[in-house]
Motif scaffolding. Structure first.
Motif, PDB file in Angstrom:
ATOM      1  N   ARG A 376      57.548 -42.991 -19.168  1.00  0.00           N
ATOM      2  CA  ARG A 376      58.899 -42.361 -19.317  1.00  0.00           C
ATOM      3  C   ARG A 376      59.656 -43.123 -17.167  1.00  0.00           C
ATOM      4  O   ARG A 376      58.557 -43.619 -16.911  1.00  0.00           O
ATOM      5  CB  ARG A 376      58.276 -40.102 -18.460  1.00  0.00           C
ATOM      6  CG  ARG A 376      56.994 -40.235 -20.418  1.00  0.00           C
ATOM      7  CD  ARG A 376      58.077 -40.108 -21.947  1.00  0.00           C
ATOM      8  NE  ARG A 376      59.506 -39.769 -21.296  1.00  0.00           N
ATOM      9  CZ  ARG A 376      59.890 -38.745 -22.286  1.00  0.00           C
ATOM     10  NH1 ARG A 376      59.065 -37.665 -21.951  1.00  0.00           N
ATOM     11  NH2 ARG A 376      60.721 -37.997 -22.600  1.00  0.00           N
ATOM     12  N   LYS A 377      60.766 -42.359 -17.728  1.00  0.00           N
ATOM     13  CA  LYS A 377      61.929 -42.708 -16.547  1.00  0.00           C
ATOM     14  C   LYS A 377      62.273 -41.735 -16.694  1.00  0.00           C
ATOM     15  O   LYS A 377      63.315 -40.453 -17.617  1.00  0.00           O
ATOM     16  CB  LYS A 377      62.288 -43.766 -16.714  1.00  0.00           C
ATOM     17  CG  LYS A 377      61.789 -45.096 -16.576  1.00  0.00           C
ATOM     18  CD  LYS A 377      62.827 -46.385 -16.815  1.00  0.00           C
ATOM     19  CE  LYS A 377      61.794 -47.379 -16.546  1.00  0.00           C
ATOM     20  NZ  LYS A 377      62.677 -49.003 -16.869  1.00  0.00           N
ATOM     21  N   VAL A 378      62.862 -41.351 -15.271  1.00  0.00           N
ATOM     22  CA  VAL A 378      63.635 -40.164 -15.243  1.00  0.00           C
ATOM     23  C   VAL A 378      65.307 -40.692 -14.347  1.00  0.00           C
ATOM     24  O   VAL A 378      64.868 -41.391 -13.215  1.00  0.00           O
ATOM     25  CB  VAL A 378      62.889 -38.992 -13.869  1.00  0.00           C
ATOM     26  CG1 VAL A 378      63.699 -38.212 -12.760  1.00  0.00           C
ATOM     27  CG2 VAL A 378      61.574 -38.761 -14.791  1.00  0.00           C
ATOM     28  N   ARG A 385      69.734 -43.028 -20.205  1.00  0.00           N
ATOM     29  CA  ARG A 385      70.090 -43.613 -21.031  1.00  0.00           C
ATOM     30  C   ARG A 385      69.167 -43.255 -22.306  1.00  0.00           C
ATOM     31  O   ARG A 385      68.916 -41.908 -22.014  1.00  0.00           O
ATOM     32  CB  ARG A 385      69.185 -45.122 -20.873  1.00  0.00           C
ATOM     33  CG  ARG A 385      69.661 -46.330 -20.426  1.00  0.00           C
ATOM     34  CD  ARG A 385      68.680 -47.345 -19.950  1.00  0.00           C
ATOM     35  NE  ARG A 385      69.531 -48.155 -18.842  1.00  0.00           N
ATOM     36  CZ  ARG A 385      68.254 -48.914 -18.075  1.00  0.00           C
ATOM     37  NH1 ARG A 385      67.922 -49.316 -19.069  1.00  0.00           N
ATOM     38  NH2 ARG A 385      69.443 -50.897 -17.929  1.00  0.00           N
ATOM     39  N   LYS A 386      69.200 -43.770 -23.410  1.00  0.00           N
ATOM     40  CA  LYS A 386      68.226 -42.349 -24.359  1.00  0.00           C
ATOM     41  C   LYS A 386      66.628 -42.152 -23.940  1.00  0.00           C
ATOM     42  O   LYS A 386      67.259 -41.056 -24.050  1.00  0.00           O
ATOM     43  CB  LYS A 386      68.357 -43.543 -26.140  1.00  0.00           C
ATOM     44  CG  LYS A 386      67.947 -42.798 -26.772  1.00  0.00           C
ATOM     45  CD  LYS A 386      68.204 -43.516 -28.309  1.00  0.00           C
ATOM     46  CE  LYS A 386      66.807 -43.058 -30.139  1.00  0.00           C
ATOM     47  NZ  LYS A 386      67.667 -43.517 -30.544  1.00  0.00           N
TER      48      LYS A 386
END
Length: 428
Positions: A376-378, A385-386
């Motif tokens: 996951r990215k924050v 981004r999606k």
């Protein structure tokens, strides 16, 4: 990675593997200890590798009331520590705010039958009716796991216990509260030795408290404790009976450009752990994980940003008290990877060799067996981004405070409120 989800009745307050990794214990706010056991056949069947099922559940602590101070003592389990297995039984320490207990967990699969003085229901027989002498025999029965308290270590802490640590001599352990650390012998419950006391004569002069403490994994005379000022003290019990004077003092100089109203709060260390090798110390503060070399006191050799995107949110985190959350950190078995928790049920892993890091999420959606966890990215600002999540969308009520890593395999346990997730390396 694959995952197995276990739902517990209450909020989990501690997670701990035993020395072999075959057992995993959790403590909760209701004073219960739940022990999970690894499936035996899972060692041979690859698709079942790492599955843990409930082995034993028992009530460790009950709510109490201190009549002298008119204070309630809650039953919440603050820490669990396993002792190395010496025989067929298992032993563990559990503690709430005031009392440490030593528990024996053992199995029974046979029961005695053929008593002379009792009938089959256990009632006493009239001796006049006994005309023959029977030899009692052991009969097989369904496996029963019993948890019995062997020792109760009480009345030694004025303040709340935050840490317990078993010494490498396996004869002693220490318990730490906000201002004092006590050394206990497992055989003596009515006496402990005070080895650290930072309580000032005038409590108005109090500037820091003890936040965590741990024994060295190999040297029984050495231990560390961390403070709310972001410092770590290494103490040697050979130097003095009362270790108020530290042997080493680890502190990183503060960058004046980063100084703010919250600096002191976020620098408070919530957890301290020796590496398995005993060469390094890992500490967790609010925003970072730091690795210290025992031979270098002036600064950490590694600093990892856990959730630096929250630096701009400190004001709101202070208002909702999240800034006081105490996150734990753990090493993997080879000391090459470290893990710690964050918000939104995220947890972070940092590879010390490759310097790569990953954010993973423990959630019911990806808790199906053998589901693959996606990084996951924050997103902090700009266009999202999606596959990213905005920092403004993070749920601060969902937090990973407690984690554990199997001592020799890539199996991890992550406590997310009242859910326990067990993840393992992907098996091809």
């Amino acid at each position: 990675m694959t995952c197995v989800g276990k739902i517990l009745a209450d909020i989990i307050s501690t997670v701990e593997f035993n020395h072999t990794g075959e057992l995993l214990a959790t403590g909760d706010k209701g004073g219960r200890v739940v022990i999970f056991q690894r499936e035996q056949e899972s060692k041979n069947q690859v698709h079942r590798r790492g599955e843990y099922n409930v082995y034993s559940t028992f009530q460790s602590h009950e709510p109490e009331f201190d009549y002298l101070k008119s204070l309630e003592i809650e039953e919440k389990i603050n820490k669990i520590r396993w002792l190395p297995q010496q025989n067929a039984a298992y032993f563990l320490l559990s503690t709430n705010d005031k009392t440490v207990k030593l528990w024996k967990v053992s199995e029974r699969d046979k029961r005695p039958e053929g008593y002379n003085l009792k009938d089959e229901e256990g009632r006493l027989r009239d001796p006049a009716t006994i005309t023959t002498l029977r030899v009692p025999v052991l009969r097989p029965m369904d496996l029963m796991v019993e948890a019995t308290p062997r020792r109760v270590f009480a009345n030694a802490h004025t303040y709340h216990i935050n840490s317990i640590s078993v010494n490498s001599d396996y004869e002693t352990y220490m318990s730490a509260d906000d201002l004092r650390i006590n050394l206990w012998n497992f055989e003596i419950t009515n006496q402990s030795f005070n080895i650290v006391d930072i309580k000032p004569a005038n409590m108005e002069e109090l500037t820091e408290v003890i936040t965590a403490a741990e024994f060295h994994p190999h040297h029984c005379n050495t231990f560390v404790y961390s403070s709310s000022k972001g410092t770590i003290r290494l103490c040697d019990m050979r130097a003095s009976a009362l270790c108020d004077r530290h042997t080493k003092f680890f502190e990183e100089p503060e960058d004046p450009s980063n100084r703010s109203f919250f600096s002191e709060i976020i620098s408070s260390i919530s957890d301290v752990k020796f590496s398995h090798s005993g060469r390094y110390i890992m500490t967790r503060d609010y925003l970072t994980v730091k690795v210290w070399d025992l031979n270098m006191e002036n600064r950490p050799i590694e600093t990892y940003q856990v959730h630096d995107y929250l630096r701009s949110k400190l004001c709101s985190l202070y208002e909702n008290d999240c800034i006081f959350d105490k996150f734990e950190c753990v090493w993997n078995g080879s000391d090459s990877v470290i893990m710690t928790g964050s918000y939104n049920n995220f947890f972070r892993m940092f590879d010390r060799n490759t310097k790569r890091d990953v954010t993973l999420e423990a959630s019911r959606e990806n808790s199906k067996p053998r589901a693959i966890l996606k990084p996951r990215k924050v997103c902090v600002g700009g266009k999202r981004r999606k596959d990213e999540i905005s920092v403004d969308s993070l749920d601060f009520s969902k937090k990973i405070l407690h984690t554990a890593w199997h001592p020799s395999e890539n199996i991890i346990a992550v406590a997310a409120t009242n859910n326990l997730y067990i993840f393992q390396d992907k098996v091809n």
